[in-house]
Design an enzyme around this catalytic site. Structure first.
Site, PDB file in Angstrom:
ATOM      1  N   THR A 138       0.472  -3.632  -0.252  1.00  0.00           N
ATOM      2  CA  THR A 138       0.343  -4.143  -1.624  1.00  0.00           C
ATOM      3  C   THR A 138       1.558  -3.793  -2.476  1.00  0.00           C
ATOM      4  O   THR A 138       1.888  -4.514  -3.416  1.00  0.00           O
ATOM      5  CB  THR A 138      -0.943  -3.643  -2.310  1.00  0.00           C
ATOM      6  OG1 THR A 138      -0.876  -2.229  -2.502  1.00  0.00           O
ATOM      7  CG2 THR A 138      -2.173  -3.996  -1.482  1.00  0.00           C
ATOM      8  N   LEU A 155       0.411  -6.351  -6.952  1.00  0.00           N
ATOM      9  CA  LEU A 155      -0.843  -7.089  -7.140  1.00  0.00           C
ATOM     10  C   LEU A 155      -1.722  -6.798  -5.918  1.00  0.00           C
ATOM     11  O   LEU A 155      -1.729  -7.545  -4.953  1.00  0.00           O
ATOM     12  CB  LEU A 155      -0.515  -8.578  -7.278  1.00  0.00           C
ATOM     13  CG  LEU A 155      -1.428  -9.427  -8.149  1.00  0.00           C
ATOM     14  CD1 LEU A 155      -1.753  -8.772  -9.486  1.00  0.00           C
ATOM     15  CD2 LEU A 155      -0.796 -10.775  -8.394  1.00  0.00           C
ATOM     16  N   HIS A 156      -2.444  -5.670  -5.988  1.00  0.00           N
ATOM     17  CA  HIS A 156      -3.119  -5.139  -4.796  1.00  0.00           C
ATOM     18  C   HIS A 156      -4.222  -6.068  -4.259  1.00  0.00           C
ATOM     19  O   HIS A 156      -4.182  -6.521  -3.120  1.00  0.00           O
ATOM     20  CB  HIS A 156      -3.760  -3.779  -5.115  1.00  0.00           C
ATOM     21  CG  HIS A 156      -2.845  -2.774  -5.721  1.00  0.00           C
ATOM     22  ND1 HIS A 156      -1.932  -2.066  -4.974  1.00  0.00           N
ATOM     23  CD2 HIS A 156      -2.698  -2.348  -6.998  1.00  0.00           C
ATOM     24  CE1 HIS A 156      -1.271  -1.234  -5.770  1.00  0.00           C
ATOM     25  NE2 HIS A 156      -1.706  -1.392  -7.005  1.00  0.00           N
ATOM     26  N   ASP A 157      -5.238  -6.290  -5.080  1.00  0.00           N
ATOM     27  CA  ASP A 157      -6.491  -6.859  -4.570  1.00  0.00           C
ATOM     28  C   ASP A 157      -6.417  -8.308  -4.081  1.00  0.00           C
ATOM     29  O   ASP A 157      -7.126  -8.669  -3.140  1.00  0.00           O
ATOM     30  CB  ASP A 157      -7.598  -6.716  -5.617  1.00  0.00           C
ATOM     31  CG  ASP A 157      -7.959  -5.257  -5.856  1.00  0.00           C
ATOM     32  OD1 ASP A 157      -7.830  -4.456  -4.910  1.00  0.00           O
ATOM     33  OD2 ASP A 157      -8.363  -4.913  -6.974  1.00  0.00           O
ATOM     34  N   THR A 181      -4.466  -9.593  -2.190  1.00  0.00           N
ATOM     35  CA  THR A 181      -4.066  -9.648  -0.771  1.00  0.00           C
ATOM     36  C   THR A 181      -5.279  -9.850   0.131  1.00  0.00           C
ATOM     37  O   THR A 181      -5.168 -10.483   1.182  1.00  0.00           O
ATOM     38  CB  THR A 181      -3.316  -8.372  -0.340  1.00  0.00           C
ATOM     39  OG1 THR A 181      -4.146  -7.221  -0.579  1.00  0.00           O
ATOM     40  CG2 THR A 181      -1.999  -8.207  -1.086  1.00  0.00           C
TER      41      THR A 181
END
Length: 312
Positions: A195, A241-243, A245
């Site tokens: 991420t 922008l972690h989530d 992914t």
């Protein structure tokens, strides 16, 4: 083929973008429901924020359930310092008109996995794993009915973002993570290792802002807000922008690469509590239990995200 998914989440600006991506992609994922958990902010706010995002997407018919308000065996740790006091600071979004479902999120997860055909429901946790672990403990018969769990959490080479050793989602409820990682369900893990390569640079954020309608603008304002924290912390060119992914992996898995390795969760040591110990180099005989993602095509990822959000 459309994947049936349950999004388990603690929104969170990046959770919000993940939900938007899923709701914009009905040919790829069918969102059976969104289950809120305490994490980035307390449960009352995550359950509210999930509904705000559904209405922003123009999908008020989406089922949203409130789940566990605290970790299994630890006090709740939250992250207002990243996400702001509401969890969705940045854009000025109206309070939701749609109501929460009466059913508890854990019961919804259990009932859905029992009623859908075995191996047809994918769980997509974007926050602490409390709801999923509670469902598995309460109804062990559902565990082998799960198609796959694709989650955002953990870190190995990037180490920790909330303690020196641990990533936030796993740290908040390490006991729950331990239950999920030992469950035997096929796991795909989006750790900070991947991420932190999904950075919202200025050109990428400008592309969101330039989209017609309200959604792209709201996304740009969300990423502007939590970018301030990450740039100060990491000195990077934008916020990870972690989530999203997780959802992008379900839509376009070839954007990602990783290794099938053994991952264990530290639950004994306060120093390394919540660490995801990934046997990346295969130095133990421990059986691989997770596809641990290490890299992504960042341009392809943002291209997908921008095109899909433009639909809303």
């Amino acid at each position: 083929m459309t994947r049936k998914i349950i999004i388990d989440t603690d929104p969170g600006q990046d959770d919000a973008v993940a939900i938007l991506l899923a709701l914009a992609s009905p040919e790829d994922v069918q969102v059976l429901g969104i289950t809120a958990v305490a994490g980035n902010v307390p449960l009352a706010l995550t359950a509210k924020n999930a509904r705000i995002v559904c209405e922003l997407a123009g999908k008020p018919e989406t089922l949203v359930f409130a789940g566990c308000d605290r970790p299994l065996r630890r006090d709740l740790v939250t992250a207002e310092y990243v996400h702001g006091k509401t969890g969705l600071d940045g854009p000025d979004l109206p309070d939701p008109k749609m109501s929460l479902q009466d059913q508890h999120a854990v019961d919804f997860i259990i009932d859905t996995l029992r009623s859908e055909s075995p191996g047809t429901v994918t769980l997509c946790p974007l926050g602490p794993l409390t709801n999923i672990a509670t469902a598995f403990e309460r109804a062990p018969d559902i565990v082998n009915r799960v198609q796959e769990i694709v989650l955002m959490g953990g870190a190995y080479f990037e180490v920790g973002n909330v303690t020196p050793a641990a990533e936030f989602n796993i740290y908040v409820d390490p006991q729950a993570a331990d239950i999920v990682f030992r469950s035997g369900v096929p796991l795909v893990v989006m750790p900070l290792d991947v991420t932190h390569k999904a950075l919202v640079t200025k050109p990428r954020n400008d592309a969101f802002r330039a989209l017609p309608g309200d959604v792209g603008h709201a996304v740009a304002e969300m990423t502007d807000f939590f970018e301030r924290f990450d740039i100060h912390k990491y000195g990077s060119e934008g916020a990870p922008l972690h989530d999203p992914t997780v959802i992008a992996y379900l839509i376009q898995p070839d954007l990602f690469s990783g290794r099938h390795v053994n991952v264990q969760i530290e639950t004994g040591s306060e120093l390394t509590m919540g660490m995801t110990v990934a046997d990346w180099w295969g130095v133990t005989d421990a059986q691989p239990n997770a596809l641990f993602i290490g890299d992504l095509d960042a341009d392809g990822f943002f291209d997908l995200l921008t095109k899909r959000i433009a639909r809303l």
